[in-house]
Scaffold this active site. Structure first.
Site, PDB file in Angstrom:
ATOM      1  N   CYS A  79     -89.248   4.191 -16.971  1.00 41.40           N
ATOM      2  CA  CYS A  79     -89.764   5.438 -16.392  1.00 41.40           C
ATOM      3  C   CYS A  79     -90.025   6.477 -17.478  1.00 41.40           C
ATOM      4  CB  CYS A  79     -88.782   5.981 -15.369  1.00 41.40           C
ATOM      5  SG  CYS A  79     -87.129   6.190 -16.059  1.00 41.40           S
ATOM      6  N   GLU A 113     -98.923   5.932 -12.428  1.00 43.57           N
ATOM      7  CA  GLU A 113     -97.889   5.147 -13.114  1.00 43.57           C
ATOM      8  C   GLU A 113     -98.271   3.661 -13.056  1.00 43.57           C
ATOM      9  OE1 GLU A 113     -93.933   4.612 -11.334  1.00 43.57           O
ATOM     10  OE2 GLU A 113     -93.080   5.094 -13.283  1.00 43.57           O
ATOM     11  N   GLU A 133     -84.350   9.721  -8.508  1.00 44.94           N
ATOM     12  CA  GLU A 133     -84.949   9.563  -9.839  1.00 44.94           C
ATOM     13  C   GLU A 133     -86.176   8.687  -9.632  1.00 44.94           C
ATOM     14  OE1 GLU A 133     -84.016  11.119 -12.436  1.00 44.94           O
ATOM     15  OE2 GLU A 133     -82.073  11.839 -11.755  1.00 44.94           O
ATOM     16  N   LYS A 135     -77.157  -1.309  -3.131  1.00 45.66           N
ATOM     17  CA  LYS A 135     -78.259  -2.221  -2.779  1.00 45.66           C
ATOM     18  C   LYS A 135     -79.132  -2.358  -4.026  1.00 45.66           C
ATOM     19  CE  LYS A 135     -82.046  -2.966  -1.504  1.00 45.66           C
ATOM     20  NZ  LYS A 135     -82.962  -3.789  -2.319  1.00 45.66           N
TER      21      LYS A 135
HETATM   22  P1  NAD Z   1     -88.900   0.508  -5.695  1.00 41.84           P
HETATM   23  O1  NAD Z   1     -88.971   1.886  -5.180  1.00 41.84           O
HETATM   24  O2  NAD Z   1     -89.913  -0.465  -5.262  1.00 41.84           O
HETATM   25  O3  NAD Z   1     -87.487  -0.149  -5.331  1.00 41.84           O
HETATM   26  C1  NAD Z   1     -86.274   0.446  -5.724  1.00 41.84           C
HETATM   27  C2  NAD Z   1     -85.195   0.060  -4.729  1.00 41.84           C
HETATM   28  O4  NAD Z   1     -85.482   0.643  -3.461  1.00 41.84           O
HETATM   29  C3  NAD Z   1     -85.073  -1.436  -4.477  1.00 41.84           C
HETATM   30  O5  NAD Z   1     -83.715  -1.775  -4.385  1.00 41.84           O
HETATM   31  C4  NAD Z   1     -85.785  -1.603  -3.138  1.00 41.84           C
HETATM   32  O6  NAD Z   1     -85.381  -2.729  -2.409  1.00 41.84           O
HETATM   33  C5  NAD Z   1     -85.383  -0.332  -2.437  1.00 41.84           C
HETATM   34  N1  NAD Z   1     -86.260   0.082  -1.338  1.00 41.84           N
HETATM   35  C6  NAD Z   1     -87.596  -0.106  -1.227  1.00 41.84           C
HETATM   36  N2  NAD Z   1     -88.052   0.429  -0.065  1.00 41.84           N
HETATM   37  C7  NAD Z   1     -86.970   0.982   0.549  1.00 41.84           C
HETATM   38  C8  NAD Z   1     -86.799   1.673   1.779  1.00 41.84           C
HETATM   39  N3  NAD Z   1     -87.835   1.931   2.587  1.00 41.84           N
HETATM   40  N4  NAD Z   1     -85.551   2.092   2.105  1.00 41.84           N
HETATM   41  C9  NAD Z   1     -84.506   1.853   1.284  1.00 41.84           C
HETATM   42  N5  NAD Z   1     -84.609   1.175   0.113  1.00 41.84           N
HETATM   43  C10 NAD Z   1     -85.836   0.760  -0.254  1.00 41.84           C
HETATM   44  O7  NAD Z   1     -88.853   0.659  -7.279  1.00 41.84           O
HETATM   45  P2  NAD Z   1     -88.904  -0.517  -8.345  1.00 41.84           P
HETATM   46  O8  NAD Z   1     -90.260  -1.124  -8.312  1.00 41.84           O
HETATM   47  O9  NAD Z   1     -87.701  -1.362  -8.177  1.00 41.84           O
HETATM   48  O10 NAD Z   1     -88.704   0.286  -9.718  1.00 41.84           O
HETATM   49  C11 NAD Z   1     -89.745   0.824 -10.466  1.00 41.84           C
HETATM   50  C12 NAD Z   1     -89.863   2.308 -10.210  1.00 41.84           C
HETATM   51  O11 NAD Z   1     -88.626   2.949 -10.518  1.00 41.84           O
HETATM   52  C13 NAD Z   1     -90.896   2.995 -11.080  1.00 41.84           C
HETATM   53  O12 NAD Z   1     -91.626   3.896 -10.298  1.00 41.84           O
HETATM   54  C14 NAD Z   1     -90.060   3.751 -12.105  1.00 41.84           C
HETATM   55  O13 NAD Z   1     -90.674   4.874 -12.667  1.00 41.84           O
HETATM   56  C15 NAD Z   1     -88.877   4.121 -11.294  1.00 41.84           C
HETATM   57  N6  NAD Z   1     -87.740   4.413 -12.148  1.00 41.84           N
HETATM   58  C16 NAD Z   1     -87.361   5.716 -12.308  1.00 41.84           C
HETATM   59  C17 NAD Z   1     -86.307   6.039 -13.145  1.00 41.84           C
HETATM   60  C18 NAD Z   1     -85.869   7.458 -13.326  1.00 41.84           C
HETATM   61  O14 NAD Z   1     -84.780   7.660 -13.872  1.00 41.84           O
HETATM   62  N7  NAD Z   1     -86.648   8.443 -12.924  1.00 41.84           N
HETATM   63  C19 NAD Z   1     -85.635   5.015 -13.818  1.00 41.84           C
HETATM   64  C20 NAD Z   1     -86.056   3.701 -13.639  1.00 41.84           C
HETATM   65  C21 NAD Z   1     -87.107   3.409 -12.791  1.00 41.84           C
END
Ligand code: NAD
Length: 510
Positions: free
Chosen positions: A311, A410, A277, A201
């Site tokens: 991140c 963040e 992550e 997804k």
């Molecule tokens: P997000 O959590 O908003 O979304 C990530 C994914 O989760 C999307 O596909 C979204 O549709 C899905 N999602 C959202 N709510 C959900 C739920 N309730 N159930 C199942 N799936 C759900 O994150 P984002 O805004 O896409 O990405 C940015 C974030 O990702 C930042 O916090 C960043 O730090 C983090 N990030 C972390 C790493 C790492 O390796 N630690 C790497 C890249 C990004």
């Protein structure tokens, strides 16, 4: 599949990279899920648009997967798992398909880079030389992981115990928008290598490259149903339907910390294995004995690469007092030399943020930074100027109190706070003073100090005199609210497999 052929792009810097006609036609075509090796359009007919954040234009529409579509993706993946056409193959066979996937990504590197740039707003150079290349590397790397095939044999009291890895079954991969194909393939490659079937997804903000990649999987020799994609949102949509499903054996998630909590709640009734992550709030610390000029140059990259939407970024910079002013001068010159502009222009070093909504969030932190501290660069009025797009010029602020939300939360955008410190123990305390614990970068020529500071930081990854230097075998992940578990090399293989131990009575030598 499009017949687009610009596998290489002219990034010499003269022109904007053109979007070839056949790729433009591929983009415009409405997109559905990918189930059983072909497109699938769910019954609900709910659609959502994916937007180019650099122009505000709609690129195309995607069918949102309803519960029925997610059920179908999972049952299709399960059938493909059970029939053994992938899960029952040898490790060598699976590694061969991974290698083929790497080759196909490289063969389609041009179109994939253009898609990633259109969907995210990131500079084309970043997509082409960073994201897409790394996506291919992810497959190459895992294809070469001999650990996957390892059997462990223990002998005692005349008996032989053999431990070997088995695939888990159907795994759900949920990925974010900042490095769309890069982070998806970081999970897809080890999950496939271990013999699992997948339902991916991708983020609703950046679904293009996952769809394009799906079309490459059959060509690589992946049996239908082993790799499936559902599109949609999180809560009460494809994401939640997927991670709460009893037919899923594991969820590997990268995204926000708050989403990780929601996913944990959804997965817990089925005791589904999770790997998270999550967010980060990295720091770059420069001691007076460091090669501070190189540190200043690297701090610019660490703060603003991918518009700060990484991140592992370092949006907090701490500089020891004796070199603070010299560092600041060089650092600000580096920030001012960044070129914000059309993401398809190879000269652009700063593109657009992911969306207008995200820009508003970053803007609110910028206003807070301007209130709590002293703005050194960036033009707050300019930020609101380009309506309907995600452009946001870099902002550096100093003299922020340690307690400012700008220093602790963040932001995930081009906002950096510059801080002066006097004592080693103070800076360690400040770096640790956030809910996150992902990564940081320490600059000093004193090796014992480097060791001491690295030990005291409550984070998963410490760089000494560098930033973003990676070896894909190294455990990758965060402490505190930055994650659960580790990815990379054998850690990913462990997550995507079960160890089974078999005892052969009386068959041991010892
Ligand atoms: P997000 O959590 O908003 O979304 C990530 C994914 O989760 C999307 O596909 C979204 O549709 C899905 N999602 C959202 N709510 C959900 C739920 N309730 N159930 C199942 N799936 C759900 O994150 P984002 O805004 O896409 O990405 C940015 C974030 O990702 C930042 O916090 C960043 O730090 C983090 N990030 C972390 C790493 C790492 O390796 N630690 C790497 C890249 C990004």
């Amino acid at each position: 599949m499009t017949s687009v052929k610009p596998q290489t792009l002219d990034l010499s810097g003269r022109d904007r990279v053109p979007v070839p006609d056949d790729l433009a036609r591929w983009i415009e075509a409405p997109k559905g899920a990918w189930i059983g090796g072909e497109p699938f359009f769910p019954k609900s007919e709910n659609k959502f648009a994916t937007i180019n954040p650099a122009t505000g234009e709609e690129l195309t529409t995607f069918a949102e997967a309803d519960k029925g579509a997610v059920d179908l993706a999972i049952s299709t993946a399960r059938r493909a798992f059970d029939d053994g056409s992938w899960s029952g193959q040898t490790f060598e066979h699976r590694a061969g398909v991974l290698k083929k996937l790497a080759e196909l990504i490289l063969a389609h590197r041009g179109p994939l880079a253009i898609l990633e740039t259109l969907d995210t707003g990131k500079p084309i150079r970043e997509s082409y030389e960073g994201d897409i290349l790394r996506s291919a590397t992810n497959f190459e790397f895992f294809a070469s992981q001999n650990e996957a095939a390892v059997e462990r044999v223990f002998e005692s009291q005349g008996n032989r115990h053999v431990a070997r890895r088995e695939p888990l079954g159907v795994v759900a991969l949920v990925t974010p928008w900042n490095l769309p194909l890069y982070l998806a393939t970081w999970k897809i490659a080890p999950a496939l290598l271990m013999g699992n079937s997948i339902v991916l997804k991708p983020s609703e903000l950046t679904p293009l490259t996952a769809s394009y990649f799906a079309e490459l999987t059959s060509e690589a020799g992946l049996p239908p149903g082993v790799f499936n994609v559902v599109h949609g949102f999180g809560e009460n949509s494809a994401g939640e339907f997927l991670v709460s499903h009893a037919g899923i054996n594991a969820v590997s998630f990268t995204g926000e910390t708050s989403t990780g909590k929601a996913i944990m709640r959804s997965a817990s009734p089925n005791l589904t294995r999770v790997s998270f992550e999550l967010g980060g709030k990295g720091a770059l610390v420069v001691f007076a004995d460091a090669d501070w000029e190189r540190a200043a140059d690297e701090a610019v990259r660490a703060g603003f690469r991918n518009q700060g939407e990484i991140c592992l970024a370092c949006p907090r910079v701490y500089v020891e007092a004796p070199i603070y002013e010299s560092f600041k001068k060089r650092y600000l010159a580096g920030v001012e030399a960044l070129r914000m502009g059309d993401p398809l222009d190879p000269q652009t070093s700063l593109g657009s943020l992911i969306s207008v909504e995200h820009r508003s969030k970053v803007q609110s932190y910028a206003e807070l930074a301007a209130r709590d501290g002293k703005v050194l660069t960036g033009n707050l009025t300019l930020h609101a100027a380009k309506d309907g797009t995600g452009f946001f010029s870099p902002l550096v602020v100093e003299d922020l109190p340690a307690s400012s939300r700008v220093n602790r939360e963040e932001i995930f955008g081009p906002v950096v706070s510059l801080n002066r410190f006097e004592k080693e123990e103070d800076v360690i305390a400040q770096v640790n003073d956030t809910p996150y614990g992902l990564s940081s970068s320490i600059w000093t020529k004193n090796h014992s100090r480097a060791e001491r500071v690295a030990t005291k930081l409550r984070i998963g990854l410490v760089w000494i005199n560098c930033w973003f230097v990676r070896d894909l075998r190294v455990p990758f992940g965060g402490q505190k609210k930055s994650g659960i578990g580790r990815e990379g090399g054998s850690h990913s293989l462990d997550f995507f497999s079960e160890w089974k131990s078999v005892c052969f009575f009386g068959e041991g030598q010892n």
